[in-house]
Every structure is written in structure tokens, then in C-alpha cells.
Motif scaffolding. Structure first.
Motif, PDB file in Angstrom:
ATOM      1  N   LEU A   1      93.486  95.595  51.395  1.00 27.60           N
ATOM      2  CA  LEU A   1      92.910  94.273  51.345  1.00 27.60           C
ATOM      3  C   LEU A   1      91.694  94.228  51.667  1.00 27.60           C
ATOM      4  O   LEU A   1      91.771  93.326  50.785  1.00 27.60           O
ATOM      5  CB  LEU A   1      94.181  94.244  52.496  1.00 27.60           C
ATOM      6  CG  LEU A   1      95.474  94.054  53.007  1.00 27.60           C
ATOM      7  CD1 LEU A   1      96.247  93.913  53.527  1.00 27.60           C
ATOM      8  CD2 LEU A   1      96.008  93.030  51.825  1.00 27.60           C
ATOM      9  N   ALA A   2      90.938  95.103  51.933  1.00 27.36           N
ATOM     10  CA  ALA A   2      89.923  94.729  52.069  1.00 27.36           C
ATOM     11  C   ALA A   2      88.831  94.873  51.536  1.00 27.36           C
ATOM     12  O   ALA A   2      87.444  93.867  50.788  1.00 27.36           O
ATOM     13  CB  ALA A   2      89.164  96.226  52.879  1.00 27.36           C
ATOM     14  N   ARG A   3      88.830  95.640  49.907  1.00 28.66           N
ATOM     15  CA  ARG A   3      88.612  95.235  48.645  1.00 28.66           C
ATOM     16  C   ARG A   3      88.871  93.690  48.131  1.00 28.66           C
ATOM     17  O   ARG A   3      87.892  92.788  47.934  1.00 28.66           O
ATOM     18  CB  ARG A   3      89.404  96.407  47.534  1.00 28.66           C
ATOM     19  CG  ARG A   3      88.969  98.506  48.210  1.00 28.66           C
ATOM     20  CD  ARG A   3      89.561  98.834  46.881  1.00 28.66           C
ATOM     21  NE  ARG A   3      89.289  99.865  47.687  1.00 28.66           N
ATOM     22  CZ  ARG A   3      88.715 100.839  47.260  1.00 28.66           C
ATOM     23  NH1 ARG A   3      87.384 100.264  46.792  1.00 28.66           N
ATOM     24  NH2 ARG A   3      88.270 102.429  47.817  1.00 28.66           N
ATOM     25  N   LEU A   4      90.029  93.543  48.215  1.00 28.67           N
ATOM     26  CA  LEU A   4      89.972  92.346  48.004  1.00 28.67           C
ATOM     27  C   LEU A   4      89.711  90.743  48.875  1.00 28.67           C
ATOM     28  O   LEU A   4      88.716  90.811  48.469  1.00 28.67           O
ATOM     29  CB  LEU A   4      91.481  92.032  47.835  1.00 28.67           C
ATOM     30  CG  LEU A   4      92.185  92.625  46.909  1.00 28.67           C
ATOM     31  CD1 LEU A   4      94.423  92.242  47.419  1.00 28.67           C
ATOM     32  CD2 LEU A   4      92.267  92.320  45.649  1.00 28.67           C
ATOM     33  N   HIS A   5      90.014  90.974  49.895  1.00 26.79           N
ATOM     34  CA  HIS A   5      88.894  90.229  50.887  1.00 26.79           C
ATOM     35  C   HIS A   5      87.379  90.318  50.569  1.00 26.79           C
ATOM     36  O   HIS A   5      86.370  89.034  50.921  1.00 26.79           O
ATOM     37  CB  HIS A   5      89.320  90.697  52.763  1.00 26.79           C
ATOM     38  CG  HIS A   5      89.498  89.670  53.486  1.00 26.79           C
ATOM     39  ND1 HIS A   5      89.666  88.159  53.643  1.00 26.79           N
ATOM     40  CD2 HIS A   5      88.220  89.275  54.934  1.00 26.79           C
ATOM     41  CE1 HIS A   5      89.472  87.563  54.696  1.00 26.79           C
ATOM     42  NE2 HIS A   5      88.625  88.313  55.433  1.00 26.79           N
ATOM     43  N   ALA A   6      86.371  90.998  50.300  1.00 23.76           N
ATOM     44  CA  ALA A   6      85.614  91.370  49.818  1.00 23.76           C
ATOM     45  C   ALA A   6      84.589  91.176  48.601  1.00 23.76           C
ATOM     46  O   ALA A   6      84.130  90.477  48.394  1.00 23.76           O
ATOM     47  CB  ALA A   6      84.206  93.391  50.290  1.00 23.76           C
TER      48      ALA A   6
END
Length: 318
Positions: A236-241
Motif C-alpha cells: 500500500l505504501a508503494r502505491l500511495h507514494a
């Protein structure tokens, strides 16, 4: 000073140790009170919190959603070995009238309530105990709460693991009574109160265990995911960034919460975005998430900041 009584180990006894009062001598013959001997393990088994009570059941994510997110829903359950004589159906329900744990209807069918307080730390064992007692209750009677035996069966022992788990989400609680016009005043009042408090909710068809709901200020999508928490938060962090964690214009991934051992990401949606409008964006997000879950390289500084923001907004419901 008085001498301490020497601590003796409980004798190695084969066979079942009867359950007695906590202050009575343990039946094993150790000379110690039951609560300090064989009763200690039994008490620990009852109070120990099982983090994932629905693990191993078909539709674990939907079990969690129906326990924590969905106001009104039912699921037909299939028992191992089939239904007992005189029980035409067993149905799981989010809530029952008067907050009953279970109900044996006049026709012999059983309704099992999911969103009830339970006396131990193992929700699966408590529900299994309630279900077993409902199967033998007199038709037309509710089943009251009761502490389950520490070594009693769990849902995983009673339900057919090969059967489908297909929730049906309702707009209200009319499924409580086949003939609402002839319901008792108490049940009618409980039905009216429950319908007034129910938040409109829809299960998406394009994603597993994803539920859209409508609130006065904004709509939400709450999606129960089976992936290991740390791995999911990294993805989720990869997508959010990368700016790809939303479900479209005006939507935003606002955080997540834990429930019964699973992680539930939550999106804010515009009030104009209904459940049907969520279907395609949710399916597309599922593809992006699958790709992000496959990445095993260390997070970049931007991704670590995004992950920190997500974890700072995470809460635990159970």
C-alpha cells in the motif's frame, strides 16, 4: 517467618480430569486447589485471545466483515455430515432481535448471531458452542449466552470446509421474522430500532470481502484483505507514494484497521460515488496491489514516509 509451602507438581494423570469448583481439591489427587492445578490450564485456554478466530474457514474476510462492518446480512451455513433431523436450515446472521446469541425458529431452523459479546477469547469456540445448543433447543426459543468448555469444538470443527460462504446483504432486518405483522411487540420494537440504525451497505462483486457503505457526510469502501500485514502495508505504501492508491477522482486511501487478525484498508469516497461506481476502480486497484505485493525490494524514502502515514492512522478493533 512462616515457611513457604513447597510447590508440588501436579501428578501425571492419564484420562480426563473432571471440572470442579475453583477452590475445591483437584481431582487429580495433588492436594492443591483445582484453580492452582489442572484448572489453571483450562482457565488459560478460555481466556487466551485467539487473534484470528476465523482462520481456516471459507470466506475468512467475509466472516470478519460481517462481524465488524456489515449491519444486516445472512449466510446459509453447511455443517459437516449434514443437518440434524428436524433442522431444515442453519443461517448465520449479523444481528438477531433482542441481541440473542441464537434462535431456534418455530419450523426448527436455526439463526446464529455473529455480532454478540462472547465470554472467552476464542470467538470461534463460543459461536460453535452457541450453534450446538441451538441445534437441540426447543423450536420457537432463543439461545442465551453461556461460557463454552475450554476443550469444546470450534466453528472449524462443525462447518463443511468445502462449502461456499456467500453473504447476502440486506437493507434491513426483516429476515428476523417470516411474518413481521404477527411479531411480538418486543421483536417489532427491536426491529424498528435496528432498521433506523443500519448504515446502507453493499458487497462488491469485483473484489473479495470489499464493502461499500453510505454515511451522511461521505461514502466509504472498507476492504478486508487476507495478506500478511507487513507485506500488505509495504505494498500500500508503494502505491500511495506512486499516487496510485486511490479509486479515482475525489477518493482517498485514508488508513486501515485491524480486525480479527486481518487488515482492512479504508477509502473515503464522494457522496455521489455509489457501489456500482466502485466496481471497476476496485478491480483495477486489485491488479495494482497484486503487482505491488510481488515487489520485494527495500522501500524508498518516499515509500517509507507513506508507510509511516498509513501505520499512524491504523487502529485495532479486536
Amino acid at each position: 517467618m512462616a515457611k513457604k509451602r513447597p510447590q508440588t507438581k501436579a501428578p501425571q494423570v492419564t484420562g480426563e480430569i473432571p471440572v470442579v469448583g475453583a477452590r475445591e481439591p483437584c481431582p487429580c489427587g495433588s492436594g492443591r486447589r483445582y484453580k492452582a492445578c489442572h484448572g489453571r490450564a483450562a482457565a488459560h485456554a478460555v481466556t487466551e485471545l485467539i487473534q484470528r478466530p476465523f482462520e481456516g474457514l471459507t470466506g475468512e474476510g467475509d466472516w470478519v466483515a460481517l462481524r465488524e462492518l456489515v449491519p444486516a446480512a445472512t449466510v446459509e451455513l453447511t455443517l459437516k455430515g449434514g443437518l440434524p433431523d428436524g433442522v431444515p436450515a442453519v443461517t448465520l446472521a449479523t444481528v438477531l432481535p433482542m441481541a440473542w446469541p441464537a434462535l431456534r425458529r418455530d419450523d426448527g431452523s436455526v439463526l446464529l448471531g455473529l455480532q454478540n459479546d462472547t465470554p472467552s477469547g476464542d470467538l470461534s469456540r463460543d459461536l460453535a458452542d452457541t450453534l450446538q445448543r441451538a441445534l437441540t433447543a426447543d423450536p420457537g426459543t432463543p439461545v442465551t449466552a453461556q461460557k463454552a468448555a475450554a476443550d469444546g469444538p470450534r466453528l472449524q470443527d462443525l462447518l463443511d470446509p468445502g462449502a461456499a460462504f456467500e453473504p447476502v446483504v440486506h437493507t434491513g432486518f426483516e429476515f428476523w421474522v417470516p411474518d413481521s405483522e404477527n411479531a411480538t411487540p418486543e421483536v417489532s420494537a427491536s426491529l424498528e430500532r435496528a432498521n433506523e440504525a443500519a448504515i446502507p451497505t453493499v458487497k462488491l462483486t469485483s473484489a473479495d470481502s470489499a464493502y461499500w457503505c453510505e454515511t451522511p457526510e461521505k461514502n466509504h469502501l472498507r476492504w478486508v484483505m487476507p495478506h500478511p500485514e507487513e507485506r500488505l502495508l509495504d505494498a500500500l505504501a508503494r502505491l500511495h507514494a506512486a499516487g496510485t492508491s486511490s479509486l479515482g477522482v475525489g477518493t482517498r486511501l485514508v488508513g486501515s484497521f485491524r480486525a480479527h487478525g486481518l487488515t482492512v484498508p479504508v477509502w473515503d469516497l464522494p457522496t455521489a460515488m455509489g457501489a456500482e461506481e466502485c466496481e471497476k476502480p476496485a478491480a483495477e486497484f486489485a491488479e495494482r496491489l497484486t503487482a505491488a505485493l510481488a515487489v520485494d525490494s527495500p522501500l524508498t524514502p518516499e515509500e517509507r514516509r507513506a508507510r509511516g502515514g498509513l501505520t499512524n492512522r491504523q487502529v485495532t478493533l479486536s
